[in-house]
Design an enzyme around this catalytic site. Structure first.
Site, PDB file in Angstrom:
ATOM      1  N   LYS A 175       5.045  -0.072   4.935  1.00  0.00           N
ATOM      2  CA  LYS A 175       5.562  -0.464   3.623  1.00  0.00           C
ATOM      3  C   LYS A 175       7.036  -0.840   3.744  1.00  0.00           C
ATOM      4  O   LYS A 175       7.811  -0.117   4.354  1.00  0.00           O
ATOM      5  CB  LYS A 175       5.361   0.691   2.638  1.00  0.00           C
ATOM      6  N   THR A 209      10.515   5.113  -8.436  1.00  0.00           N
ATOM      7  CA  THR A 209       9.519   4.978  -7.367  1.00  0.00           C
ATOM      8  C   THR A 209       9.022   6.307  -6.803  1.00  0.00           C
ATOM      9  O   THR A 209       8.368   6.311  -5.763  1.00  0.00           O
ATOM     10  CB  THR A 209      10.104   4.144  -6.212  1.00  0.00           C
ATOM     11  N   GLY A 211       6.654   8.965  -5.864  1.00  0.00           N
ATOM     12  CA  GLY A 211       5.186   8.991  -5.807  1.00  0.00           C
ATOM     13  C   GLY A 211       4.543   7.700  -5.340  1.00  0.00           C
ATOM     14  O   GLY A 211       3.316   7.611  -5.229  1.00  0.00           O
ATOM     15  N   THR A 212       5.384   6.698  -5.036  1.00  0.00           N
ATOM     16  CA  THR A 212       4.835   5.399  -4.616  1.00  0.00           C
ATOM     17  C   THR A 212       3.929   5.535  -3.390  1.00  0.00           C
ATOM     18  O   THR A 212       2.818   5.001  -3.369  1.00  0.00           O
ATOM     19  CB  THR A 212       5.990   4.435  -4.230  1.00  0.00           C
ATOM     20  N   GLY A 213       4.437   6.249  -2.378  1.00  0.00           N
ATOM     21  CA  GLY A 213       3.705   6.347  -1.115  1.00  0.00           C
ATOM     22  C   GLY A 213       2.368   7.052  -1.278  1.00  0.00           C
ATOM     23  O   GLY A 213       1.341   6.594  -0.755  1.00  0.00           O
ATOM     24  N   CYS A 214       2.378   8.160  -2.013  1.00  0.00           N
ATOM     25  CA  CYS A 214       1.139   8.941  -2.226  1.00  0.00           C
ATOM     26  C   CYS A 214       0.127   8.104  -2.996  1.00  0.00           C
ATOM     27  O   CYS A 214      -1.062   8.065  -2.667  1.00  0.00           O
ATOM     28  CB  CYS A 214       1.442  10.215  -3.011  1.00  0.00           C
TER      29      CYS A 214
HETATM   30  O1  PXL Z   1       6.355  11.356  -1.457  1.00  0.00           O
HETATM   31  C1  PXL Z   1       6.048  12.211  -0.438  1.00  0.00           C
HETATM   32  C2  PXL Z   1       5.593  13.554  -0.913  1.00  0.00           C
HETATM   33  C3  PXL Z   1       4.329  13.969  -0.601  1.00  0.00           C
HETATM   34  N1  PXL Z   1       3.854  15.174  -0.973  1.00  0.00           N
HETATM   35  C4  PXL Z   1       4.611  16.012  -1.663  1.00  0.00           C
HETATM   36  C5  PXL Z   1       5.905  15.667  -2.024  1.00  0.00           C
HETATM   37  C6  PXL Z   1       6.412  14.398  -1.643  1.00  0.00           C
HETATM   38  C7  PXL Z   1       7.756  13.991  -2.024  1.00  0.00           C
HETATM   39  O2  PXL Z   1       8.491  14.650  -2.701  1.00  0.00           O
HETATM   40  O3  PXL Z   1       6.632  16.506  -2.724  1.00  0.00           O
HETATM   41  C8  PXL Z   1       4.069  17.334  -2.068  1.00  0.00           C
END
Ligand code: PXL
Length: 268
Positions: A175, A209, A211-214
């Site tokens: 990304k 942004t 939470g974007t990756g999750c």
């Molecule tokens: O965004 C990555 C991520 C994944 N999982 C948890 C997080 C974070 C970022 O803060 O807290 C539990």
């Protein structure tokens, strides 16, 4: 009905922007049934992560066996895996249940800088989990760690993708949001499955942004669970994430979180 099942393995985010809470929302928005195995409990808000507690690895294994021995999963997505013991348990379970559709989001550092995975865990992820994965979805800093090279351009992203694939994972989706320099107005993600694909879009407000990756990786996992190929799953997910950033939930005083259930989300 019999829904497609996506098992999300990761940490809890108290602000519900990232982590397991984001995973469950993304998978639901994609029309699949989300199953959850918690690897860590974090304390966090829109300003960042103030601390976390890993779940004992043996109990991560108990959660995994409970879900997979009865319900099963059409795809599995991993997020925060804080210790090598947890990674080893997850790896053993992937082998035991012959899981093929494994999407690994190599979560290393939270937005505020909190390290979510120790060094030994990073090595275990690269050596043990990635060779079993169908796809991996690093951002630029994570791709730099996995490829052991600096990434300053889209050409570098492609070189890194080839190196990461050599770790044993079939598909690499890097990304481009963290790419600095000339890329101020657009974001290009690079997918490598043996061929290169570039997905470019306008750059949207970078404060919204969390939470974007999750959300992106869980949406890819949902697409793969439903039978899409990686190119289709990645492209559809990027479109959903863009909409979710535009609809970000303006909560707290820090970074706003992406929102897959905003007013203008097509999946509603
Ligand atoms: O965004 C990555 C991520 C994944 N999982 C948890 C997080 C974070 C970022 O803060 O807290 C539990």
């Amino acid at each position: 009905m019999k829904p497609f099942k996506v098992l999300c393995i990761g940490g809890s985010d108290t602000s519900s922007g990232a982590g397991i809470q984001a995973d469950l929302k993304a998978v639901s928005a994609c029309g699949c049934w989300g199953l959850t195995v918690i690897t860590a409990v974090t304390a966090q808000n829109t300003n960042g992560v103030s601390g976390f507690h890993p779940v004992p690895a043996i109990f991560v294994g108990k959660q995994l066996d409970a879900v997979l021995s009865d319900i099963g999963a059409d795809a599995i997505k991993t997020g925060m895996l804080p210790t090598e013991e947890i990674i080893r348990i997850v790896t053993n379970i992937i082998i035991k249940y012959r899981i093929k559709k494994l999407i690994v989001d190599p979560v290393m550092v939270a937005k505020g800088g909190k390290v979510l995975m120790n060094r030994k865990a990073r090595i275990a992820l690269m050596k043990e989990l990635l060779p079993l994965a169908f796809a991996v979805t690093p951002n630029i800093p994570e791709a730099e760690v996995l490829s052991k090279m600096k990434i300053k351009s889209i050409d570098d992203m492609k070189k890194a993708a080839v190196k990461i694939q050599a770790l044993g994972v079939s598909n690499v989706l890097i990304k481009g949001g963290h790419l600095s320099g000339s890329r101020k107005i657009d974001v290009t993600d690079v997918l490598y499955d043996g061929c290169f694909y570039e997905f470019s879009s306008e750059r949207i407000n970078a404060r919204n942004t969390h939470g974007t990756g999750c959300t992106y990786a869980s949406s890819v996992a949902a697409g793969i669970a439903k039978g899409f190929g990686i190119v289709d799953a990645a492209l559809r997910s990027k479109i959903m994430v863009i909409a979710a950033i535009k609809e970000a939930a303006l909560l707290g005083k820090g970074y706003a979180s992406v929102n897959v259930f905003g007013d203008n989300i097509l999946t509603k």
